[in-house]
Design an enzyme around this catalytic site. Structure first.
Site, PDB file in Angstrom:
ATOM      1  N   HIS A 317       0.842  -1.203   0.000  1.00  0.00           N
ATOM      2  CA  HIS A 317       0.000   0.000   0.000  1.00  0.00           C
ATOM      3  C   HIS A 317       0.873   1.247   0.000  1.00  0.00           C
ATOM      4  O   HIS A 317       1.907   1.323   0.656  1.00  0.00           O
ATOM      5  CB  HIS A 317      -1.015  -0.022   1.139  1.00  0.00           C
ATOM      6  CG  HIS A 317      -0.523   0.250   2.519  1.00  0.00           C
ATOM      7  ND1 HIS A 317      -0.404   1.528   3.030  1.00  0.00           N
ATOM      8  CD2 HIS A 317      -0.172  -0.576   3.536  1.00  0.00           C
ATOM      9  CE1 HIS A 317      -0.003   1.472   4.287  1.00  0.00           C
ATOM     10  NE2 HIS A 317       0.159   0.197   4.623  1.00  0.00           N
ATOM     11  N   GLU A 361      -5.419   1.827   1.892  1.00  0.00           N
ATOM     12  CA  GLU A 361      -5.311   0.660   2.766  1.00  0.00           C
ATOM     13  C   GLU A 361      -5.590   1.051   4.204  1.00  0.00           C
ATOM     14  O   GLU A 361      -6.241   0.298   4.947  1.00  0.00           O
ATOM     15  CB  GLU A 361      -3.907   0.050   2.637  1.00  0.00           C
ATOM     16  CG  GLU A 361      -3.743  -1.298   3.343  1.00  0.00           C
ATOM     17  CD  GLU A 361      -3.172  -1.175   4.747  1.00  0.00           C
ATOM     18  OE1 GLU A 361      -2.974  -2.218   5.388  1.00  0.00           O
ATOM     19  OE2 GLU A 361      -2.939  -0.044   5.218  1.00  0.00           O
ATOM     20  N   ASP A 390       3.993  -5.182   3.701  1.00  0.00           N
ATOM     21  CA  ASP A 390       3.452  -4.086   4.501  1.00  0.00           C
ATOM     22  C   ASP A 390       4.284  -3.965   5.770  1.00  0.00           C
ATOM     23  O   ASP A 390       4.224  -4.839   6.635  1.00  0.00           O
ATOM     24  CB  ASP A 390       1.993  -4.392   4.838  1.00  0.00           C
ATOM     25  CG  ASP A 390       1.256  -3.194   5.405  1.00  0.00           C
ATOM     26  OD1 ASP A 390       1.911  -2.187   5.711  1.00  0.00           O
ATOM     27  OD2 ASP A 390       0.022  -3.271   5.539  1.00  0.00           O
ATOM     28  N   HIS A 490       1.974   4.733  12.981  1.00  0.00           N
ATOM     29  CA  HIS A 490       0.842   5.638  12.769  1.00  0.00           C
ATOM     30  C   HIS A 490       1.041   6.988  13.460  1.00  0.00           C
ATOM     31  O   HIS A 490       0.078   7.603  13.910  1.00  0.00           O
ATOM     32  CB  HIS A 490      -0.471   4.988  13.225  1.00  0.00           C
ATOM     33  CG  HIS A 490      -1.005   4.000  12.234  1.00  0.00           C
ATOM     34  ND1 HIS A 490      -2.253   3.426  12.355  1.00  0.00           N
ATOM     35  CD2 HIS A 490      -0.459   3.474  11.105  1.00  0.00           C
ATOM     36  CE1 HIS A 490      -2.450   2.596  11.344  1.00  0.00           C
ATOM     37  NE2 HIS A 490      -1.366   2.610  10.570  1.00  0.00           N
TER      38      HIS A 490
END
Length: 562
Positions: A317, A361, A390, A490
């Site tokens: 992604h 994604e 990923d 994140h």
């Protein structure tokens, strides 16, 4: 994300139907440079079905090994410096676009252009496949502050958080509890805000304070909005528990994309209890942008050589989360797949290579789901395997290989036939280069998910997200025990400084070795299994391999918490 991760739950999503056709294998139309929906502009070469002289093909592997010697050499030709150059470019793109490469943002569009341009220049047929996503972005940090009976400012991300697809606005108003159960019952039983009758006597213009429980956040928000609330705070119910079962922690969630026009936030039980005090007045502010059908794109690149009915597909992604540049998640996988594609551009392969760089994604596998859903049955049958990459360079990494035979993780999953062979191939590569490995949960929580749901053999690599590294893993792989695999997962700090070069180098080489093996293999994981001489499974020919990591990059299915 880790399969045991604490993930942000997204709103229920219906992927918009678009008229973009799936990638066409046998004919390619030339379109002007920069065309969004079309194919690559360079003139097609004659299709080479992959039948070459024996001297033009790689040497066959020994019977006991799934890895041809030439595949190892090709994999090790993928150089770290070249892979890092792609990461540096993605970092530059994020820096120039507000620190993010999230789907449907200028940073993602620039990432799409970079990848597509490199692939076109290498001679690939490139399709930019457009699809719609529900888009949400906070332009400013939210505010929740109590002004009476005593002033207190609550901290976003700690005490409260904007719910995805909240409306916007800034209000200062009295806070009015709605059918609250305080102190909370020993077991979850609150139905605060679920019934129209709960809002009997509610004063229009007040901020509604609602407790979690019994119905969705959407229902609670709709009832409050209909009763005239100027904003909504939904706080956790209050029962202790372990991890996500603890109903005291920060409540994260979402509402529908278009129906809620007022600010709505989730909060901890402690914050909600404080706000429930008589005479409370608070300021609530959310400044957010929502679009139920924002357009974004997948990048699909296909080689001009090899049998178009036998497709070997690799993907990663391309988007980040809104909070950061996403250089490990998932610039690392993007860079590894991109550099493999560039290295393979002149290979005269037996099978057709296809490379995918997925959009959205991070919003729930939307790009890969759209792609698989729009394949015809005939096109789907041509894809003999899909390899997913990923997060392949986590700073406190393990070398994880998706558990294609479900032998180690103990999950009640049933990977498609051939996925075990992909696991064995990666295992063989890591063994050959002297690297430890372990198995990773194969649960469908990254872009391989739509492929395995469609019955396509799949596999891939993963080095860990926010999960915690065990002492045994630290002894095996190095690094720090009882610390996250990726402490910047994140977050804004997921920059190029968050990359482990050793993990990136070995995984990028493994991607190249796998691509090379399957590009030339006579027998692919997705081929029907013929009986052996005694009626058992066929033996010999290229197989595949793996080791394990009990985690997976997690994206919760879109939905509304209760």
């Amino acid at each position: 994300m880790s399969a045991r991760a604490f993930g942000r739950v997204l709103a229920a999503v219906t992927i918009a139907s678009v008229t973009i056709p799936p990638v066409v294998d046998t004919a390619w139309a030339a379109t002007p440079p920069g065309t969004v929906h079309g194919l690559a502009t360079s003139a097609p070469e004659p299709v080479d079905a992959g039948v070459h002289s024996p001297s033009g093909l790689p040497s066959e592997p020994p019977p006991e090994s799934p890895l041809p010697p030439d595949a190892k050499a090709f994999g090790q030709s993928i150089k770290l410096a070249s892979v890092r150059r792609h990461l540096e470019r993605l970092q530059e793109i994020a820096k120039a676009n507000g620190g993010t490469r999230a789907a449907a943002t200028p940073g993602h569009e620039a990432s799409v252009a970079y990848v597509a341009d490199r692939l076109r220049a290498a001679g690939y047929q490139v399709t930019l496949q457009e699809f719609g996503i529900p888009f949400f972005h906070e332009r400013k940090a939210p505010v929740l502050a109590r002004s009476s009976p005593a002033a207190r400012v609550y901290l976003p991300g700690i005490d409260f958080q904007t719910m995805t697809y909240s409306g916007s606005g800034r209000i200062t108003a009295p806070v009015q509890g709605v059918d609250l159960v305080l102190p909370p019952a020993p077991n979850a039983n609150s139905s605060s805000g679920c019934e129209v009758s709960d809002f009997k006597g509610f004063v229009r213009g007040n901020i509604a304070l609602i407790q979690r429980g019994s119905c969705s956040f959407q229902v609670k928000a709709e009832r409050a909005q209909a009763a005239g609330a100027s904003g909504v705070v939904i706080f956790n119910e209050g029962q202790p528990g372990e991890a996500l079962a603890d109903r005291r922690i920060l409540l994260r969630g979402s509402v529908n994309t278009s129906s809620i026009k007022i600010p709505i936030v989730g909060a901890t039980f402690a914050a909600g209890k404080e706000l429930s005090a008589p005479g409370t007045t608070a300021t609530l502010a959310v400044d957010a942008e929502s679009d139920p059908d924002r357009r974004t794109r997948n990048v699909i690149a296909e080689s001009r050589r090899g049998d178009p009915d036998r497709v070997v597909m690799l993907g990663a992604h391309l988007d980040s989360v809104m909070a950061g540049p996403g250089i490990n998640d998932n610039g690392s996988g993007t860079a590894g797949v991109l550099e493999t594609a560039l290295a393979a551009k002149d290979l005269r392969t037996r099978n057709r290579l296809r490379f995918a760089f997925w959009g959205a994604e991070e919003l729930g596998l939307l790009g890969s789901t759209h792609y698989v859903a729009h394949l015809s049955a005939a096109e789907r049958a041509k894809i003999k395997l899909y390899l997913n990459f990923d997060m392949i360079a986590s700073p406190n990494y393990v070398l994880g290989i998706y558990d294609g035979d479900n032998s180690d993780t103990g999950l009640d999953t049933h990977p498609p036939a051939g996925s075990d062979r992909i696991e064995k191939l990666f295992q063989s590569y890591f063994d050959t280069v002297g690297k430890p490995h372990q198995e990773a949960d194969f649960t469908g929580r990254s872009d391989y998910g739509p492929f395995i749901k469609a019955g396509i053999a799949a596999g891939g690599l993963f080095t860990g997200a926010e999960g915690i590294k065990s002492a045994e893993e630290a002894e095996k792989f190095g690094g720090k025990a009882w610390a996250p695999y990726d402490r910047c997962y994140h977050q804004a700090c997921d920059t190029i400084a968050n990359i482990d070069d050793g993990a990136l180098a070995v995984n990028a080489s493994a991607i190249g070795a796998a691509a090379y093996t399957y590009a030339y293999a006579r027998d692919l994981p997705g081929d029907p299994v013929a009986p052996g001489p005694t009626g058992g499974p066929r033996v010999g020919g290229p197989s595949t391999g793996g080791g394990g990591l009990g985690h997976d990059h997690r994206h919760e299915p879109p939905g509304l918490l209760r």
